[in-house]
Every structure is written in structure tokens, then in C-alpha cells.
Design an enzyme around this catalytic site. Structure first.
Site, short mmCIF file in Angstrom:
data_model
loop_
_atom_site.label_atom_id
_atom_site.label_comp_id
_atom_site.label_asym_id
_atom_site.label_seq_id
_atom_site.Cartn_x
_atom_site.Cartn_y
_atom_site.Cartn_z
N LYS A 268 53.78 24.17 32.30
CA LYS A 268 54.60 25.39 32.22
C LYS A 268 56.08 25.04 32.19
O LYS A 268 56.85 25.61 31.42
CB LYS A 268 54.29 26.30 33.42
CG LYS A 268 52.93 26.96 33.33
CD LYS A 268 52.66 27.79 34.57
CE LYS A 268 51.29 28.44 34.49
NZ LYS A 268 51.03 29.30 35.66
N ALA B 285 55.62 26.95 38.58
CA ALA B 285 54.64 26.71 39.65
C ALA B 285 53.30 27.26 39.21
O ALA B 285 53.21 28.14 38.36
CB ALA B 285 55.08 27.39 40.94
N ASP B 286 52.26 26.71 39.82
CA ASP B 286 50.92 27.24 39.62
C ASP B 286 50.12 27.02 40.90
O ASP B 286 50.20 25.96 41.51
CB ASP B 286 50.20 26.59 38.44
CG ASP B 286 49.02 27.44 37.99
OD1 ASP B 286 49.25 28.38 37.21
OD2 ASP B 286 47.89 27.21 38.45
N THR B 287 49.35 28.05 41.27
CA THR B 287 48.57 28.00 42.50
C THR B 287 47.08 27.99 42.16
O THR B 287 46.64 28.78 41.33
CB THR B 287 48.91 29.20 43.40
OG1 THR B 287 50.31 29.15 43.70
CG2 THR B 287 48.11 29.17 44.69
#
Length: 192
Positions: A54, A70-72
Site C-alpha cells: 500500500k 497500514a494493514d491489520t
């Protein structure tokens, strides 16, 4: 003079979290990438890879800016739970999480216009109480699970299910604030 800050995320929760530490992005520029896990990819590696992809995609569109992405990902062992889009997916997640511990990983990546990069992977451990059918059904009826990793939002009604949390609460919401602030300081964007 510091560069503009681009948040490569469509998540309103991430904007709210950044505001808590006094960070207001100049622009929000969500990127469209394929979030399908690779074969045999584990949750922590998926979170790190998606944050990196991203950030890299947004950096191409805004090379003059500092990009933050960010990625969760929620994981039970090696299993990656989906970002629930249907009630059936959310129900399957809640059934799996009921009465057990799981891990929430957030990958965070920042790319400075100079090319400098900073990346973190933060893990929090969360344990849910054993959910009754009534609790599960009431939570599903509320709809806050839509689009949430693991089919729940800890900043909402699901916080009442949490009997144990080790690590960063903001990480479980979607952005570990301590680590994010450290990254932005390290890249010279945030002053100490």
C-alpha cells in the site's frame, strides 16, 4: 520544511487514531491492491506485506510526500481471518474467536520522499470470553463487524467480549500509535 503527509488508507478509524497524537494527514489516498494471502502466508507476514505494498503504491502517486500505510490482520495460529463482508463470515469469525486467544497484527510502513523507509509490525494478543448465541446474534445485528478484520471492532460493542488484552489497544483498532509516532519522528516529520 517537512513534506506533505499522505495516509494510504480509507479507514476512518486510522484518521481518528492519528488525530489522537496530533497528526493530521494532508491527504488521504487509499490504494487498491490485491489483499489475497499468498499460499502458506501466515498472518504476521500478510500484515507486513500489505502495508508495504500500500505504501509503495501510494508513493508512486505522490513521490513528493511522506506516505504512511497500514494493514491489520487477525490470526488464530497460522489461520488468517477475513475482513468480514457478510454476516456468515462474521459469524464464522466470532465462533472461532469465542472463548480463545487470537493475535492482531498491524503492519505499518512509511516512505519518505528521499526514499528512506521505516516499517514496523506490531502484535497484540486478545482473548474473548465464551460468547453465548444471544451475544453473538446481538453483535451481528448491530452491523459494526462489516469490513473489520476478524469480524469485530474492539472500539465498539465487541470490547465487552474482551477478557484479556496484551499489547497495544490502538493496534487492535487498526494503528499502533506509539510505533507510528516513533516512525514519523525517526523520519523527521514529527518533532520530539
Amino acid at each position: 520544511m517537512r513534506p506533505a503527509l499522505i495516509l494510504a488508507s480509507a479507514s476512518p478509524r486510522r484518521l481518528d487514531l492519528l488525530a489522537r497524537i496530533g497528526v493530521v494527514p494532508d491527504r488521504v489516498c487509499p490504494t487498491e491492491i490485491d489483499e489475497t494471502p499468498l499460499k502458506a502466508e501466515v498472518p504476521r507476514l500478510l500484515a507486513a506485506r500489505l502495508a508495504r505494498q500500500k505504501a509503495e503504491a501510494a508513493a508512486v502517486l505522490a513521490p513528493e510526500a511522506l506516505v504512511l500505510a497500514a494493514d491489520t490482520v487477525v490470526g488464530v495460529g497460522r489461520r488468517i481471518l477475513p475482513k468480514a463482508e457478510t454476516e456468515e463470515q462474521a459469524l464464522a469469525c466470532l465462533d472461532l474467536l469465542s472463548g480463545r486467544r487470537h493475535r492482531v497484527y498491524t503492519g505499518v510502513m512509511a516512505i519518505h520522499p528521499s526514499g528512506r523507509r521505516s516499517q514496523r509490525l506490531v502484535c497484540s494478543i486478545v482473548a474473548f470470553q465464551r460468547l453465548t448465541a444471544q451475544q453473538r446474534d446481538a453483535y451481528l445485528a448491530g452491523g459494526e463487524w462489516r469490513g473489520k478484520a476478524g469480524g469485530y471492532a474492539i472500539q465498539g460493542a465487541a470490547e465487552g467480549f474482551v477478557r484479556f488484552l496484551s499489547g497495544s489497544h490502538s493496534n487492535v483498532v487498526g494503528l499502533p500509535l506509539f510505533e507510528t509516532a516513533q516512525m514519523l519522528r525517526g523520519l523527521g516529520w514529527l518533532t520530539p
